[in-house]
Design a protein around this motif. Sequence first.
Motif, PDB file in Angstrom:
ATOM      1  N   THR A 149       0.823  -1.213   0.000  1.00 41.98           N
ATOM      2  CA  THR A 149       0.000   0.000   0.000  1.00 41.98           C
ATOM      3  C   THR A 149       0.857   1.263   0.000  1.00 41.98           C
ATOM      4  OG1 THR A 149      -0.102   0.222   2.409  1.00 41.98           O
ATOM      5  CG2 THR A 149      -1.770  -1.203   1.373  1.00 41.98           C
ATOM      6  N   THR A 150       0.249   2.352  -0.441  1.00 43.88           N
ATOM      7  CA  THR A 150       0.930   3.644  -0.381  1.00 43.88           C
ATOM      8  C   THR A 150       1.144   4.065   1.073  1.00 43.88           C
ATOM      9  OG1 THR A 150      -1.157   4.851  -0.580  1.00 43.88           O
ATOM     10  CG2 THR A 150       0.054   4.403  -2.617  1.00 43.88           C
ATOM     11  N   ALA A 151       0.261   3.638   1.968  1.00 41.23           N
ATOM     12  CA  ALA A 151       0.436   3.953   3.393  1.00 41.23           C
ATOM     13  C   ALA A 151       1.736   3.350   3.926  1.00 41.23           C
ATOM     14  CB  ALA A 151      -0.755   3.452   4.205  1.00 41.23           C
ATOM     15  N   GLN A 152       2.099   2.168   3.453  1.00 42.25           N
ATOM     16  CA  GLN A 152       3.371   1.564   3.870  1.00 42.25           C
ATOM     17  C   GLN A 152       4.548   2.393   3.378  1.00 42.25           C
ATOM     18  OE1 GLN A 152       2.390  -2.360   2.227  1.00 42.25           O
ATOM     19  NE2 GLN A 152       2.815  -3.205   4.258  1.00 42.25           N
ATOM     20  N   ASP A 173       4.506   5.631   2.825  1.00 47.07           N
ATOM     21  CA  ASP A 173       4.507   6.834   3.660  1.00 47.07           C
ATOM     22  C   ASP A 173       5.035   6.550   5.061  1.00 47.07           C
ATOM     23  OD1 ASP A 173       3.520   8.450   1.620  1.00 47.07           O
ATOM     24  OD2 ASP A 173       1.430   8.126   2.219  1.00 47.07           O
ATOM     25  N   ASP A 174       4.656   5.424   5.644  1.00 48.59           N
ATOM     26  CA  ASP A 174       5.138   5.067   6.984  1.00 48.59           C
ATOM     27  C   ASP A 174       6.655   4.899   6.990  1.00 48.59           C
ATOM     28  OD1 ASP A 174       2.564   5.110   8.010  1.00 48.59           O
ATOM     29  OD2 ASP A 174       2.332   2.916   7.986  1.00 48.59           O
ATOM     30  N   LEU A 175       7.194   4.200   5.986  1.00 46.79           N
ATOM     31  CA  LEU A 175       8.645   4.025   5.908  1.00 46.79           C
ATOM     32  C   LEU A 175       9.342   5.361   5.699  1.00 46.79           C
ATOM     33  CD1 LEU A 175       8.783   0.750   3.809  1.00 46.79           C
ATOM     34  CD2 LEU A 175       9.443   1.014   6.217  1.00 46.79           C
ATOM     35  N   GLU A 209       8.341   8.322   6.733  1.00 48.77           N
ATOM     36  CA  GLU A 209       8.322   9.046   8.012  1.00 48.77           C
ATOM     37  C   GLU A 209       9.342   8.459   8.990  1.00 48.77           C
ATOM     38  OE1 GLU A 209       6.797  11.848   8.712  1.00 48.77           O
ATOM     39  OE2 GLU A 209       5.933  11.861   6.699  1.00 48.77           O
ATOM     40  N   GLN A 210       9.371   7.144   9.124  1.00 48.75           N
ATOM     41  CA  GLN A 210      10.303   6.496  10.049  1.00 48.75           C
ATOM     42  C   GLN A 210      11.754   6.791   9.676  1.00 48.75           C
ATOM     43  OE1 GLN A 210       9.590   2.266  10.628  1.00 48.75           O
ATOM     44  NE2 GLN A 210       7.387   2.596  10.360  1.00 48.75           N
ATOM     45  N   TRP A 211      12.084   6.609   8.406  1.00 45.57           N
ATOM     46  CA  TRP A 211      13.464   6.788   7.976  1.00 45.57           C
ATOM     47  C   TRP A 211      13.873   8.258   8.005  1.00 45.57           C
ATOM     48  CZ3 TRP A 211      12.785   2.860   3.448  1.00 45.57           C
ATOM     49  CH2 TRP A 211      12.834   1.561   3.980  1.00 45.57           C
ATOM     50  N   ARG A 263      12.816  10.497  10.176  1.00 41.14           N
ATOM     51  CA  ARG A 263      13.075  10.790  11.591  1.00 41.14           C
ATOM     52  C   ARG A 263      14.432  10.252  12.032  1.00 41.14           C
ATOM     53  NH1 ARG A 263       7.661   9.161  12.344  1.00 41.14           N
ATOM     54  NH2 ARG A 263       8.376   7.181  13.183  1.00 41.14           N
TER      55      ARG A 263
END
Length: 77
Positions: free
Chosen positions: A28-31, A33-35, A37-39, A41
């Motif tokens: 998913t595109t959410a995955q 986006d989550d990666l 954001e995490q990376w 940070r």
Amino acid sequence: MVFRDRAHLMLTQVAGAHPTRLHLDVNTTAQVDDLFEQWSRRGATIAEPPSVRPWGMYEMRLHDPDGTVLRISAHPD
């Protein structure tokens, strides 16, 4: 290429400054986006933030400390 269900992992080598490339397709595109954001940070070197590319994939690119280009992509929702 290695894959399971809809997740694909592809490793390639090309000439140039970043010769090794790793491409990971996620579900998913959410995955993506989550990666991102995490990376972000954690201080990762983001080469290109997530966006829909001309070839139709939602994708981001980053460089790991060894110079490998990591592409993370998903089909747009």
